[in-house]
Design a protein around this motif. Structure first.
Motif, PDB file in Angstrom:
ATOM      1  N   ASP A  35       9.761   0.518  -7.599  1.00  0.00           N
ATOM      2  CA  ASP A  35       8.303   0.514  -7.706  1.00  0.00           C
ATOM      3  C   ASP A  35       7.596   1.279  -6.600  1.00  0.00           C
ATOM      4  O   ASP A  35       6.366   1.322  -6.543  1.00  0.00           O
ATOM      5  N   LYS A  37       7.521   0.468  -3.553  1.00  0.00           N
ATOM      6  CA  LYS A  37       7.022  -0.446  -2.524  1.00  0.00           C
ATOM      7  C   LYS A  37       8.130  -1.184  -1.778  1.00  0.00           C
ATOM      8  O   LYS A  37       8.045  -1.388  -0.575  1.00  0.00           O
ATOM      9  N   ASP A  38       9.166  -1.612  -2.506  1.00  0.00           N
ATOM     10  CA  ASP A  38      10.220  -2.395  -1.862  1.00  0.00           C
ATOM     11  C   ASP A  38      11.492  -2.308  -2.688  1.00  0.00           C
ATOM     12  O   ASP A  38      11.509  -1.730  -3.783  1.00  0.00           O
ATOM     13  N   GLY A  64       6.760   5.632  -0.247  1.00  0.00           N
ATOM     14  CA  GLY A  64       7.041   5.586  -1.675  1.00  0.00           C
ATOM     15  C   GLY A  64       8.427   6.058  -2.061  1.00  0.00           C
ATOM     16  O   GLY A  64       8.686   6.316  -3.241  1.00  0.00           O
TER      17      GLY A  64
END
Length: 266
Positions: A35, A37-38, A64
């Protein structure tokens, strides 16, 4: 064979950017594995370490991207690592972008210079022993050019603990070279992988099909330190885990998307 050709055609072989057309991608059956993000949906296995230990923060998310780095290592010490998505897949079309960055970490084998890969049909990393170096899997090997004017293809195939059928027979070598161009420098390269269970597999680089083979199965060498109960030579691999590889060369990944394909009725 007609059914396989139809599935491949329907999956769409032209790599389009995920940015700006997320809704369209979702309508077509694509979904992101990352995603931006993580990596909560991913888990780590690094040689010499227990599953789940992200030693040295090898796999991290910044800007990102999934970044693979070794700045918290001393000597590399054969700490080959893999970042696995949480669930296995069987019939699918995977696409991603990658680029190589920086220098090979000290102590890493010379063959890992500008070298990474996407492992697929991999054994569950929770079945790997602490001292197992490579997962029993098939690898879409990613190589960068060395800016020396010599060809160095990417999108190759390597087979730790596995075999594949190439041009009608079991491939004699551990790796098969693709027909791709050479990509020097730190440019982003688009890769795609079409996997149809234990039948046909295609590697695609920047929109061009560069390698095809079939019948992935357990066998061969290269993987070491595995549980003997896991390595059942001759067993066809119809599904498995997808993983990003770390082997001493800094590399970035982004735009990792998957579309699961229909399984043909037998």
């Amino acid at each position: 064979m007609k059914r396989l050709i139809y599935i491949i055609f329907a999956s769409g072989l032209i790599f389009t950017s995920c940015a700006g057309i997320k809704g369209q991608q979702n309508k077509e059956g694509w979904r992101p594995l990352f995603d931006g993000k993580d990596i909560k949906d991913w888990f780590v296995k690094i040689h010499h370490h227990e599953v789940g230990e992200n030693f040295g923060n090898t796999f991290r998310v910044e800007d990102g991207m999934i970044k693979i780095r070794y700045d918290q290592y001393d000597d590399f010490n054969d700490q080959f690592g893999h970042l696995y998505y949480k669930t296995p897949f069987s019939y699918y079309h995977l696409k991603f972008e990658y680029r190589f960055k920086g220098d090979l970490h000290r102590g890493a084998p010379s063959y890992t210079l500008r070298n990474s890969g996407i492992m697929f049909h991999s054994q569950d990393p929770r079945t790997m022993l602490k001292e197992q170096d490579w997962p029993i899997s098939v690898e879409m090997q990613l190589l960068g050019g060395l800016s020396d004017g010599q060809p160095r293809s990417t999108g190759n195939m390597c087979s730790p603990g596995t075999n594949v059928v190439y041009q009608g027979k079991i491939a004699a070598s551990h790796c098969l070279n693709s027909t791709s161009k050479t990509y020097d420098g730190d440019q982003w390269v688009k890769g795609e992988l079409i996997v149809l269970g234990d039948s046909l597999i295609k590697h695609i680089i920047n929109g061009d099909t560069v390698l095809e083979y079939s019948k992935p199965q357990i066998g061969g060498g290269t993987a070491n330190g595995y549980d003997p109960k896991i390595k059942i030579d001759g067993k066809l691999l119809s599904s498995g885990f997808i993983a990003l590889q770390s082997e001493g060369q800094p590399v970035d990944f982004k735009n990792i998307w998957i579309k699961e394909l229909p399984v043909p009725k037998k």
